[in-house]
Design an enzyme around this catalytic site. Structure first.
Site, short mmCIF file in Angstrom:
data_model
loop_
_atom_site.label_atom_id
_atom_site.label_comp_id
_atom_site.label_asym_id
_atom_site.label_seq_id
_atom_site.Cartn_x
_atom_site.Cartn_y
_atom_site.Cartn_z
CE1 TYR A 121 -3.31 2.89 0.65
CE2 TYR A 121 -2.05 3.31 2.64
CZ TYR A 121 -3.01 3.70 1.74
OH TYR A 121 -3.65 4.90 1.89
CD GLU A 128 -7.64 7.21 5.36
OE1 GLU A 128 -7.55 7.10 6.60
OE2 GLU A 128 -6.70 6.92 4.60
CD1 TRP A 160 -3.46 1.99 6.09
CD2 TRP A 160 -5.54 2.80 6.13
NE1 TRP A 160 -3.90 2.11 4.80
CE2 TRP A 160 -5.18 2.62 4.80
CE3 TRP A 160 -6.81 3.29 6.42
CZ2 TRP A 160 -6.01 2.90 3.73
CZ3 TRP A 160 -7.66 3.59 5.36
CH2 TRP A 160 -7.25 3.39 4.03
#
Length: 188
Positions: free
Chosen positions: A19, A41, A49
């Site tokens: 990522y 988010e 995350w």
């Protein structure tokens, strides 16, 4: 060949490395991808995350490949079904926010034409370069994210506080917060 230097938050999890190396901080101009990051988010609020990223494919399936019109048309029975979906974070308010945020995007289109134009207005259409020396120098919000958050809330968006707005800006390349020693800093 020496190991690449990455931002300190990445760690060694292959999903996080991929990522970081391929997506984080790369300017996104596609409405569906912007909406995906806004949703993820918001979904990760109060979580890591890594947790949200690990459910990304589940979110894509649950939310029609990020088709904003189809998401906006989802009803209460869809929400109830999604609350049973182990592929996403099963949080009623976060799922409901995804649906209402899609509806907010559609309300904006007559004025803004695209979600991209709306989102990028908050950085005047130009990537903000952070020039952060270390992870400790990276803020969790900014004046711009506070403005974005307030405006988005006025426009009907949910789960878009200043911290989420800033993370959204970072993820979608509106802000380049790769630390200056990271190999991606100059690339993005």
């Amino acid at each position: 060949m020496p190991d690449l230097v990455r931002c300190a938050w990445v760690g060694d999890d292959p999903l996080m490395v991929r990522y970081h190396d391929e997506e984080w901080g790369v300017p996104v101009r596609d409405d569906a991808t912007l909406f995906e990051f806004l949703t993820l988010e918001g979904a990760q609020a109060g979580l890591s995350w890594r947790t949200a990223l690990g459910r990304r494919e589940g979110y894509r399936a649950a939310f029609h490949g990020w088709d904003i019109e189809r998401i906006a048309a989802m009803a209460e029975d869809d929400l109830e079904r999604l609350l049973q979906d182990p592929g996403i974070i099963r949080h009623r308010q976060k799922i409901a926010a995804t649906i209402s945020n899609a509806q907010a995007v559609l309300r904006l289109l007559p004025q803004w034409v695209t979600f991209e134009r709306y989102a990028w207005q908050f950085v005047d259409e130009v990537v903000v370069v952070g020039n952060r020396l270390s992870l400790g120098d990276v803020p969790t919000e900014s004046d711009r994210s506070k403005v974005m958050s307030r405006q988005m809330q006025r426009d009907g968006f949910r789960f878009v506080g200043p911290t989420i707005a800033y993370a959204f800006m970072q993820a979608t390349g509106m802000v380049n917060d790769h630390t200056t020693d990271c190999f991606r800093f100059r690339q993005v």
